[in-house]
Scaffold this active site. Sequence first.
Site, PDB file in Angstrom:
ATOM      1  N   HIS A  46       0.823  -1.207   0.000  1.00  0.00           N
ATOM      2  CA  HIS A  46       0.000   0.000   0.000  1.00  0.00           C
ATOM      3  C   HIS A  46       0.858   1.258   0.000  1.00  0.00           C
ATOM      4  CE1 HIS A  46      -2.921  -3.047   1.003  1.00  0.00           C
ATOM      5  NE2 HIS A  46      -3.881  -2.188   0.774  1.00  0.00           N
ATOM      6  N   TRP A 227     -15.651 -18.669   9.456  1.00  0.00           N
ATOM      7  CA  TRP A 227     -16.960 -18.043   9.619  1.00  0.00           C
ATOM      8  C   TRP A 227     -16.899 -16.785  10.491  1.00  0.00           C
ATOM      9  CZ3 TRP A 227     -15.543 -22.964  11.035  1.00  0.00           C
ATOM     10  CH2 TRP A 227     -15.307 -23.189  12.396  1.00  0.00           C
ATOM     11  N   GLY A 308       2.730  -4.239  15.749  1.00  0.00           N
ATOM     12  CA  GLY A 308       3.400  -2.964  15.519  1.00  0.00           C
ATOM     13  C   GLY A 308       4.846  -2.936  15.957  1.00  0.00           C
TER      14      GLY A 308
END
Length: 349
Positions: A46, A227, A308
């Site tokens: 990204h 699910w 992180g």
Amino acid sequence: MSKRVPFETLKKTIKQALLNAGLTEEQAEICSTIHSESSADGVESHGLNRVPRFVEYINKGWVNLKGSPELLGGKGAVENYDGRLGIGITNALFCSDRAVELAKTHGIGCVALKNTTHWMRGGTYAWRIAEKGFVGFSWINTESCMPLWGSDEVGVGNNPFCIAIPRKKGPVILDMAMSQYAYGKLGVYRLAGKQLPFPGGYDKDGNLTTDPGAIEQSMLALPIGYWKGSGLSLALDLAAAVMANGRSGIDMDAKNGGSCYGCCQIFIAYDPYLFGEENEIQAIMDRRIAAVNASHPAKGVDRVCYPGERTLAVRAKSMKEGVAVDEKVWAYVEGIARGNTDAKDIASS
């Protein structure tokens, strides 16, 4: 193949590519910084890799370069904005900052944004809220790109969700899509000629596979937790659409304007010291993280990290040794920076 490029070179090249695409000086400076920082943090899917698609969408008219958030209404600690199909990064930065300002007044702030475009790395805004000293929650709804559990066809978005905890010794930042691998990460593995470490979806014949290209082709990405991930993704989709009074994933499917065209995003900031002193709250965080790092590692794992933690190490290495880039994508973005306007999403081609 990959190589390393100095951060400032990466940023300068991306900025010129975006200027050539029609962004203003200010817009290009902001967006090139965010894309470069994403790659420097190890989220190249990204960062640099997303630039060709961004330029392609601009060329197709799917991003309104003159669009900016328009206030539609507000009640107390909550505000609702129309993104006017503006640049996803600048819209999201505005809304995350506005949520923080509301939280400074009310203890909590919530901004619901509709009719916007792809925000690129969702973790950008979680990091931003945490760095301002607030607990942050943010998520986005997307067009359908994975199957609902029990279905053999695409029926729900992967709706990335982020949580930020402002720990002074290192913030805890969870940034995750509801698919086992985000589509950008599938592209990273495909470009590198690698298989996924774990099955990430189904091929066109319905078989679980580690082949990233096969999953991109079928668009049958595996929901996290099976699910549970499917259900959570649907709930996030509905919550975003209802809170922003905007499009759900199925509405975006009908528009066919590219990834996240007209999507909704939610930004929540919360003052962590409403009911405790700073030293008390920070001590709670530190005790919990110490226990995480003290966990006995499984075979083949060097140490257990919190969400992180590795990002900080990757960032430091990028700034010292250069940012890792895919040579093919880098050459393509360099071409856009030199004036080649025939942009396409090379990471998905």
